[in-house]
Design a protein around this motif. Sequence first.
Motif, mmCIF file in Angstrom:
data_model
loop_
_atom_site.group_PDB
_atom_site.id
_atom_site.type_symbol
_atom_site.label_atom_id
_atom_site.label_comp_id
_atom_site.label_asym_id
_atom_site.label_seq_id
_atom_site.Cartn_x
_atom_site.Cartn_y
_atom_site.Cartn_z
ATOM 1 N N THR A 50 -11.924 -0.074 33.091
ATOM 2 C CA THR A 50 -12.024 -1.021 31.980
ATOM 3 C C THR A 50 -13.466 -1.183 31.531
ATOM 4 O OG1 THR A 50 -10.052 -2.209 32.744
ATOM 5 C CG2 THR A 50 -11.534 -3.385 31.257
ATOM 6 N N ARG A 51 -14.390 -1.277 32.478
ATOM 7 C CA ARG A 51 -15.812 -1.373 32.131
ATOM 8 C C ARG A 51 -16.274 -0.125 31.371
ATOM 9 N NH1 ARG A 51 -19.523 -3.331 37.061
ATOM 10 N NH2 ARG A 51 -21.058 -2.579 35.546
ATOM 11 N N ALA A 52 -15.845 1.049 31.842
ATOM 12 C CA ALA A 52 -16.225 2.294 31.172
ATOM 13 C C ALA A 52 -15.677 2.339 29.753
ATOM 14 C CB ALA A 52 -15.720 3.487 31.983
ATOM 15 N N HIS A 53 -14.439 1.872 29.572
ATOM 16 C CA HIS A 53 -13.824 1.873 28.245
ATOM 17 C C HIS A 53 -14.578 0.942 27.298
ATOM 18 C CE1 HIS A 53 -10.444 0.571 25.434
ATOM 19 N NE2 HIS A 53 -10.703 1.814 25.124
ATOM 20 N N ARG A 54 -14.963 -0.222 27.790
ATOM 21 C CA ARG A 54 -15.711 -1.164 26.947
ATOM 22 C C ARG A 54 -17.067 -0.587 26.558
ATOM 23 N NH1 ARG A 54 -14.430 -6.540 30.547
ATOM 24 N NH2 ARG A 54 -12.322 -6.904 29.785
ATOM 25 N N ALA A 55 -17.722 0.091 27.495
ATOM 26 C CA ALA A 55 -19.018 0.703 27.188
ATOM 27 C C ALA A 55 -18.870 1.793 26.133
ATOM 28 C CB ALA A 55 -19.639 1.277 28.460
ATOM 29 N N ALA A 56 -17.775 2.550 26.202
ATOM 30 C CA ALA A 56 -17.535 3.594 25.202
ATOM 31 C C ALA A 56 -17.296 2.989 23.821
ATOM 32 C CB ALA A 56 -16.340 4.451 25.630
ATOM 33 N N LEU A 57 -16.487 1.926 23.752
ATOM 34 C CA LEU A 57 -16.223 1.280 22.465
ATOM 35 C C LEU A 57 -17.475 0.614 21.887
ATOM 36 C CD1 LEU A 57 -12.722 -0.387 23.045
ATOM 37 C CD2 LEU A 57 -13.257 1.620 21.648
ATOM 38 N N HIS A 58 -18.346 0.137 22.761
ATOM 39 C CA HIS A 58 -19.555 -0.532 22.307
ATOM 40 C C HIS A 58 -20.465 0.407 21.514
ATOM 41 C CE1 HIS A 58 -22.717 -3.518 22.250
ATOM 42 N NE2 HIS A 58 -23.567 -2.621 22.731
ATOM 43 N N THR A 59 -20.416 1.696 21.842
ATOM 44 C CA THR A 59 -21.277 2.651 21.137
ATOM 45 C C THR A 59 -20.866 2.830 19.678
ATOM 46 O OG1 THR A 59 -19.924 4.530 21.819
ATOM 47 C CG2 THR A 59 -21.752 3.926 23.257
ATOM 48 N N LEU B 220 -10.625 6.624 13.466
ATOM 49 C CA LEU B 220 -10.147 7.801 14.190
ATOM 50 C C LEU B 220 -10.737 7.843 15.593
ATOM 51 C CD1 LEU B 220 -8.498 10.407 14.035
ATOM 52 C CD2 LEU B 220 -10.527 11.551 13.150
ATOM 53 N N ALA B 221 -12.036 7.604 15.707
ATOM 54 C CA ALA B 221 -12.684 7.608 17.015
ATOM 55 C C ALA B 221 -12.162 6.460 17.887
ATOM 56 C CB ALA B 221 -14.191 7.499 16.856
ATOM 57 N N ARG B 222 -11.972 5.287 17.286
ATOM 58 C CA ARG B 222 -11.484 4.140 18.046
ATOM 59 C C ARG B 222 -10.061 4.379 18.534
ATOM 60 N NH1 ARG B 222 -12.507 0.811 14.489
ATOM 61 N NH2 ARG B 222 -14.597 0.180 15.143
ATOM 62 N N ASP B 223 -9.242 5.016 17.707
ATOM 63 C CA ASP B 223 -7.869 5.322 18.125
ATOM 64 C C ASP B 223 -7.861 6.242 19.338
ATOM 65 O OD1 ASP B 223 -6.787 3.754 16.190
ATOM 66 O OD2 ASP B 223 -6.318 5.395 14.811
ATOM 67 N N ALA C 145 -8.918 4.314 28.268
ATOM 68 C CA ALA C 145 -8.758 3.380 29.386
ATOM 69 C C ALA C 145 -7.590 3.794 30.276
ATOM 70 C CB ALA C 145 -8.571 1.960 28.868
ATOM 71 N N ALA C 146 -6.465 4.138 29.659
ATOM 72 C CA ALA C 146 -5.299 4.538 30.447
ATOM 73 C C ALA C 146 -5.571 5.823 31.222
ATOM 74 C CB ALA C 146 -4.088 4.720 29.530
ATOM 75 N N ILE C 147 -6.279 6.758 30.585
ATOM 76 C CA ILE C 147 -6.580 8.029 31.247
ATOM 77 C C ILE C 147 -7.488 7.804 32.439
ATOM 78 C CG2 ILE C 147 -7.755 10.244 30.944
ATOM 79 C CD1 ILE C 147 -6.767 10.137 28.003
ATOM 80 N N LEU C 148 -8.511 6.968 32.279
ATOM 81 C CA LEU C 148 -9.447 6.709 33.367
ATOM 82 C C LEU C 148 -8.789 5.962 34.516
ATOM 83 C CD1 LEU C 148 -12.728 5.772 31.465
ATOM 84 C CD2 LEU C 148 -12.065 7.962 32.453
ATOM 85 N N LYS C 149 -7.740 5.209 34.218
ATOM 86 C CA LYS C 149 -7.018 4.492 35.273
ATOM 87 C C LYS C 149 -6.064 5.402 36.026
ATOM 88 C CE LYS C 149 -7.291 0.124 32.786
ATOM 89 N NZ LYS C 149 -6.576 -0.838 31.940
ATOM 90 N N GLY C 150 -5.919 6.639 35.562
ATOM 91 C CA GLY C 150 -5.045 7.585 36.241
ATOM 92 C C GLY C 150 -3.656 7.664 35.669
ATOM 93 N N VAL D 81 -19.451 14.388 13.175
ATOM 94 C CA VAL D 81 -19.946 13.063 13.520
ATOM 95 C C VAL D 81 -19.031 12.389 14.527
ATOM 96 C CG1 VAL D 81 -18.794 11.913 11.577
ATOM 97 C CG2 VAL D 81 -20.851 10.896 12.590
ATOM 98 N N VAL D 82 -17.716 12.661 14.429
ATOM 99 C CA VAL D 82 -16.779 12.082 15.382
ATOM 100 C C VAL D 82 -17.055 12.626 16.775
ATOM 101 C CG1 VAL D 82 -14.345 11.865 15.998
ATOM 102 C CG2 VAL D 82 -15.040 11.747 13.610
#
Length: 201
Positions: free
Chosen positions: A100-109, A122-125, A131-136, A156-157
Amino acid sequence: MARPAPPSRPDAAPRTGREALVFSWCGMRGLATLALALSLPQVTDTGAPFPARAELTVIACAVLVVTLLLAGLTLPTAVTLAGVADEADAESTAERAIATRAHRAALHTLAEWDVPDEVATLARDRLSGLAAILKGDPESAEDRERLESLRRAKDVVRRIQTRALAAARAEVLAARREPGTDPEAADRVLRRLDLRTVLLE
């Protein structure tokens, strides 16, 4: 509510004493004993029947049956007493918190880039499935379609995602260094994140 399944691991070797205890409790049991009993010769070098061969075979079979039944019927109790399920739940919780922390950091960029709304959407989608992938969790067909859409999108994406994934990786590494963080849980999230980075290249 069903508990999330513990993340899969490439190896099935026990990592803790509790897991080793459960593995040994449901191990091979008397198979080797039975194999040795059946390998005894019928007769000795003198030609006389091997002494007590039949009795030894019966004893080996009895040991095999009793230990299999005993281990099979008591395995749920052994797992509960050893606390393996609780340990797996704790590992899963630790992994999900780091993911979850990693996902938030990615969205913050995304906020740091001045891009058209459709590109950001498109990038946000695509990152919404990160998050689901990183959780396994297994990747869905919708996630695969989003990945194909991104591969056809503008450069750019790709730059946004690269930077977002780098931010997510940095967050996982930061979480790994914090006291109280399970380093193995962080490493498993990091492996999934690295795999996702490679697939996007």
